[in-house]
Design a protein around this motif. Sequence first.
Motif, PDB file in Angstrom:
ATOM      1  N   UNK A  90       0.822  -1.204   0.000  1.00 25.85           N
ATOM      2  CA  UNK A  90       0.000   0.000   0.000  1.00 25.85           C
ATOM      3  C   UNK A  90       0.860   1.259   0.000  1.00 25.85           C
ATOM      4  N   UNK A  91       1.852   1.294   0.877  1.00 22.04           N
ATOM      5  CA  UNK A  91       2.701   2.470   1.002  1.00 22.04           C
ATOM      6  C   UNK A  91       3.890   2.440   0.053  1.00 22.04           C
ATOM      7  N   UNK A  92       4.193   1.278  -0.500  1.00 20.58           N
ATOM      8  CA  UNK A  92       5.336   1.169  -1.401  1.00 20.58           C
ATOM      9  C   UNK A  92       6.666   1.329  -0.690  1.00 20.58           C
ATOM     10  N   UNK A 149       7.844   1.138  10.038  1.00 23.78           N
ATOM     11  CA  UNK A 149       7.943  -0.300  10.298  1.00 23.78           C
ATOM     12  C   UNK A 149       6.601  -0.834  10.783  1.00 23.78           C
ATOM     13  N   UNK A 150       5.944  -0.073  11.638  1.00 29.79           N
ATOM     14  CA  UNK A 150       4.632  -0.485  12.152  1.00 29.79           C
ATOM     15  C   UNK A 150       3.608  -0.577  11.029  1.00 29.79           C
ATOM     16  N   UNK A 151       3.637   0.364  10.088  1.00 32.49           N
ATOM     17  CA  UNK A 151       2.715   0.325   8.954  1.00 32.49           C
ATOM     18  C   UNK A 151       2.905  -0.960   8.154  1.00 32.49           C
ATOM     19  N   UNK A 152       4.155  -1.359   7.975  1.00 29.79           N
ATOM     20  CA  UNK A 152       4.450  -2.611   7.261  1.00 29.79           C
ATOM     21  C   UNK A 152       3.906  -3.813   8.033  1.00 29.79           C
ATOM     22  N   UNK A 153       4.179  -3.860   9.327  1.00 26.45           N
ATOM     23  CA  UNK A 153       3.735  -4.986  10.152  1.00 26.45           C
ATOM     24  C   UNK A 153       2.216  -5.079  10.187  1.00 26.45           C
ATOM     25  N   UNK A 154       1.555  -3.935  10.271  1.00 22.23           N
ATOM     26  CA  UNK A 154       0.094  -3.938  10.303  1.00 22.23           C
ATOM     27  C   UNK A 154      -0.480  -4.530   9.022  1.00 22.23           C
ATOM     28  N   UNK A 184       3.265   9.357   6.748  1.00 19.41           N
ATOM     29  CA  UNK A 184       2.682   9.310   5.397  1.00 19.41           C
ATOM     30  C   UNK A 184       3.198  10.476   4.560  1.00 19.41           C
ATOM     31  N   UNK A 185       3.314  11.653   5.169  1.00 20.90           N
ATOM     32  CA  UNK A 185       3.815  12.830   4.453  1.00 20.90           C
ATOM     33  C   UNK A 185       5.268  12.642   4.043  1.00 20.90           C
ATOM     34  N   UNK A 186       6.068  12.040   4.918  1.00 20.55           N
ATOM     35  CA  UNK A 186       7.481  11.792   4.590  1.00 20.55           C
ATOM     36  C   UNK A 186       7.597  10.764   3.466  1.00 20.55           C
ATOM     37  N   UNK A 217       9.543  11.626   0.058  1.00 15.80           N
ATOM     38  CA  UNK A 217      10.685  10.843  -0.433  1.00 15.80           C
ATOM     39  C   UNK A 217      10.397  10.325  -1.842  1.00 15.80           C
ATOM     40  N   UNK A 218       9.178   9.877  -2.072  1.00 18.64           N
ATOM     41  CA  UNK A 218       8.812   9.391  -3.405  1.00 18.64           C
ATOM     42  C   UNK A 218       8.959  10.512  -4.442  1.00 18.64           C
ATOM     43  N   UNK A 219       8.496  11.710  -4.100  1.00 23.71           N
ATOM     44  CA  UNK A 219       8.614  12.855  -5.014  1.00 23.71           C
ATOM     45  C   UNK A 219      10.080  13.219  -5.240  1.00 23.71           C
ATOM     46  N   UNK A 220      10.883  13.158  -4.182  1.00 31.14           N
ATOM     47  CA  UNK A 220      12.314  13.455  -4.290  1.00 31.14           C
ATOM     48  C   UNK A 220      13.001  12.487  -5.245  1.00 31.14           C
ATOM     49  N   UNK A 221      12.707  11.196  -5.088  1.00 26.78           N
ATOM     50  CA  UNK A 221      13.343  10.182  -5.927  1.00 26.78           C
ATOM     51  C   UNK A 221      12.871  10.285  -7.383  1.00 26.78           C
TER      52      UNK A 221
END
Length: 201
Positions: free
Chosen positions: A63-65, A108-113, A147-149, A153-157
């Motif tokens: 979901x978050x990539x 990390x918590x978002x991934x585990x969830x 989520x904002x970070x 980061x995605x926009x930066x890359x």
Amino acid sequence: MLSALQHYAFCPRQCALIHIEQVWQENAHTTEGRLLHETAHASGGRMRGGMKSVTNLELASAYWGIYGRADVVEFRQEGGTWLPCPVEYKKGRPHPDHDADAVQLCAQALCLEEMLGVSLAEGALYYGSTRRRQRVTFTAALRERTAAVIQAVRALLETGVIPPAREKAACAACSLKDRCLPGVSEDSASRYVRKLCEDEG
């Protein structure tokens, strides 16, 4: 990568230098941090007092990539469910001036969830200098910040644009200080080039 989120929350330019320019340089601080992580990972999985500890666990969220590894995830049994608690190891001490470590832990918590279909209330940051844990509550505000970070980061890359240097106190301990040149502004660099051209003219 989860580490890119921590780098960005600490300093967008540092994140860009590492993850776009592929620049990395060791110093005493990064070496201590690497050794602390290696020690945490080497302990392996174990069961103690009704808690199972798993080290160097691969994490990912479609979901978050985002993806990466957790230093330690502790599983405690509550009812018939094993609930995870991520624990991230850091070499220094808590930083009241930024939330980079908490953002990385929350990611990390978002991934585990997502991976385990659970909801996590908190995790922990272990700091080597104090040898103590700091509890981190995954509040709505921290989740929004994370989520904002991730989006930043995605926009930066995607753009590949390296942010300008912004000198601050933390620059003194950064291993990339000599590559980043935080004390050299765009304006001072322009003046230097102009003076060089005038001297040769």
